[in-house]
Enzyme design. Structure first.
Site, PDB file in Angstrom:
ATOM      1  N   HIS A   1       0.824  -1.214   0.000  1.00  0.00           N
ATOM      2  CA  HIS A   1       0.000   0.000   0.000  1.00  0.00           C
ATOM      3  C   HIS A   1       0.857   1.262   0.000  1.00  0.00           C
ATOM      4  O   HIS A   1       1.943   1.315   0.570  1.00  0.00           O
ATOM      5  CB  HIS A   1      -1.020   0.000   1.140  1.00  0.00           C
ATOM      6  CG  HIS A   1      -0.489  -0.034   2.533  1.00  0.00           C
ATOM      7  ND1 HIS A   1      -0.153   1.103   3.236  1.00  0.00           N
ATOM      8  CD2 HIS A   1      -0.275  -1.072   3.389  1.00  0.00           C
ATOM      9  CE1 HIS A   1       0.237   0.778   4.457  1.00  0.00           C
ATOM     10  NE2 HIS A   1       0.182  -0.540   4.580  1.00  0.00           N
TER      11      HIS A   1
ATOM     12  N   GLU B   1      -4.747   1.897   2.597  1.00  0.00           N
ATOM     13  CA  GLU B   1      -4.938   0.714   3.433  1.00  0.00           C
ATOM     14  C   GLU B   1      -5.255   1.106   4.867  1.00  0.00           C
ATOM     15  O   GLU B   1      -6.043   0.460   5.555  1.00  0.00           O
ATOM     16  CB  GLU B   1      -3.671  -0.152   3.392  1.00  0.00           C
ATOM     17  CG  GLU B   1      -3.788  -1.503   4.084  1.00  0.00           C
ATOM     18  CD  GLU B   1      -3.292  -1.492   5.531  1.00  0.00           C
ATOM     19  OE1 GLU B   1      -3.385  -2.533   6.198  1.00  0.00           O
ATOM     20  OE2 GLU B   1      -2.819  -0.432   5.994  1.00  0.00           O
TER      21      GLU B   1
ATOM     22  N   ASP C   1      -0.005   4.367   1.139  1.00  0.00           N
ATOM     23  CA  ASP C   1      -0.209   5.344   2.204  1.00  0.00           C
ATOM     24  C   ASP C   1       0.559   4.989   3.463  1.00  0.00           C
ATOM     25  O   ASP C   1       0.919   3.825   3.689  1.00  0.00           O
ATOM     26  CB  ASP C   1      -1.692   5.490   2.528  1.00  0.00           C
ATOM     27  CG  ASP C   1      -2.334   4.179   2.997  1.00  0.00           C
ATOM     28  OD1 ASP C   1      -2.034   3.123   2.400  1.00  0.00           O
ATOM     29  OD2 ASP C   1      -3.121   4.210   3.956  1.00  0.00           O
TER      30      ASP C   1
ATOM     31  N   ASP D   1       5.962   1.040   7.086  1.00  0.00           N
ATOM     32  CA  ASP D   1       4.612   0.519   6.869  1.00  0.00           C
ATOM     33  C   ASP D   1       3.929   1.443   5.855  1.00  0.00           C
ATOM     34  O   ASP D   1       3.333   2.427   6.228  1.00  0.00           O
ATOM     35  CB  ASP D   1       3.865   0.507   8.202  1.00  0.00           C
ATOM     36  CG  ASP D   1       2.411   0.087   8.090  1.00  0.00           C
ATOM     37  OD1 ASP D   1       2.021  -0.466   7.051  1.00  0.00           O
ATOM     38  OD2 ASP D   1       1.660   0.344   9.047  1.00  0.00           O
TER      39      ASP D   1
END
Length: 409
Positions: free
Chosen positions: A79, A174, A81, A140
């Site tokens: 993802h 996400e 974001d 992340d």
């Protein structure tokens, strides 16, 4: 390009998600990152589609010479974001770690202390990528992006490594409800299964996560001037407070662990006239999840019997289901393939029940089995997020090994 340089380049793009934006993607930085990645994928020889909502799909054709061999098509999903706890730009640094505390920001006295983060000692002798203590690192999920891109570079530079058709998929948002995965046309990928790299420390593998749902609950009150309020004033704020107090007090995130489910009041705001709460429910089993959903619905009915019809209303929406339901029988193959690949590259696998959601939960529910693999980072959603370089490199090596092993089928 070096994998560390790739990762650092991606962190320089602020792709913070924006809750409640009302559009997909929720922030322009995600579109900027998507365009950059599309160009890099083309440079690596992949055919690329830049789809609606800044979804990027790249295709690397199979190089298996024996056309009679049926080799699975594997999709790799990450993802774009980063989470919204901090929306500041990332200023990453690389530390040659020899032990002890890490001073992230001497001017602000921000220190990552071993007594608080003892896992640091596992990486003595490694290089560790950290923040300056004023933002998230964005590992992340930008570590996963770098790992997948570096794996594609490895395949390009080593044509002797056989692989089937490879799909590389980057999706937005996400962090605010798996919205990009929900918008993705899974059937158009023509993939047999997929992987995300969206869990933490080296060796972690997830094929079990929450069932998740969300309630938006509204309380209606009645205003009145205090001088004549007796028998007339109905305080919606106090109704919300009373409702929250009726939830099981021991079944909250701060009191639970492992496979224990919970009720989580995430927000509350309002006035005497109207108050609203957002309430999440989580459980690993479908029966436990249904029990929680029905409990909240029953509580709403009881509250209305107590205080009057329409005092409280609810709006429920499911968020995602436990991927374990979709990773049974023949669909267990991608799990076993990943476990074998980890062992082959010298990584000891650790299966964990994920107390959260990931894009693969949505993809699995849509019919594309999708376990979740380690990206190597620690302390997601925190200024103390860090990424050991050795783990970053091992995760990319794992991607290549899975593709290589799948081509031997």
């Amino acid at each position: 390009m070096d994998i560390v340089e790739r990762f650092l380049n991606y962190t320089r793009i602020n792709s913070t998600t924006v809750p409640g934006a009302g559009h997909l993607p929720s922030s322009p930085g995600q579109t900027e990152l998507a365009h950059l990645l599309a160009g890099e994928l083309r440079g690596l020889g992949l055919a690329v589609e830049e789809r609606q909502h800044s979804i990027v799909v790249g295709t690397l054709p199979s190089n298996v010479k024996d056309a009679s061999r049926k080799v699975p098509t594997i999709a790799w999903v990450a993802h774009l974001d980063t989470s919204s706890e901090y929306d500041t730009d990332t200023h990453a640094a690389i530390v040659d770690y020899s032990g002890g505390d890490i001073i992230l920001n001497p001017a602000r006295d921000i220190v990552m202390r071993v007594d608080e983060f003892p896992e640091l000692t596992d990486y003595i002798g490694d290089r560790i990528i950290v923040t300056d203590g004023t933002s998230l690192l964005g590992a992340d999920n930008k570590s996963a992006i770098a790992e997948i891109m570096h794996a594609m570079q490895t395949l390009q530079q080593n044509p002797g490594i056989e692989h089937g058709d490879v799909k590389v998929v980057f999706v937005p948002d996400e962090e605010i409800g798996l919205l990009g995965a929900k918008a993705l046309d899974v059937a158009s990928l023509h993939a047999d299964f997929a992987y995300t790299l969206d869990c933490c420390a080296i060796g972690e593998i997830v094929y079990e996560n929450w069932n998740a749902g969300e309630f938006h609950i509204t309380f209606q009150g009645q205003t009145a001037h205090p001088m004549s309020a007796k028998g007339k004033l109905r305080n919606a704020v106090l109704y919300a407070q009373q409702f929250i107090s009726m939830l099981p007090p021991g079944e909250r995130p701060e009191h639970t662990e492992n496979r224990e489910g919970y009720y989580w009041v995430k927000s509350i705001h309002g006035t005497v006239a109207e108050a609203k709460i957002v309430l999440d429910i989580r459980d690993f089993t479908q029966s436990g999840f249904e029990h929680r959903r029905k409990f909240v619905a029953t509580l709403v009915e009881s509250f209305n019997r107590l205080h009057g019809v329409h005092t409280v209303t609810q709006n429920y929406k499911p968020m995602y289901r436990n991927a374990a339901e979709s990773l049974q029988g023949p669909n267990r193959y991608p799990v076993d393939l990943a476990l074998d690949a980890m062992k082959a590259i010298g990584v000891e696998p650790r299966s964990i029940p994920m107390r959260g959601g990931y894009d693969g939960a949505v993809l699995s529910e849509k019919g594309l089995p999708c376990p979740n693999l380690f990206c190597g980072a620690h302390n997601f959603h925190s200024i103390y997020e860090f990424l050991p370089v050795g783990s970053l490199m091992k995760a990319s090596e794992m991607v290549v090994e899975i593709l290589r092993r799948a081509a031997k089928v």
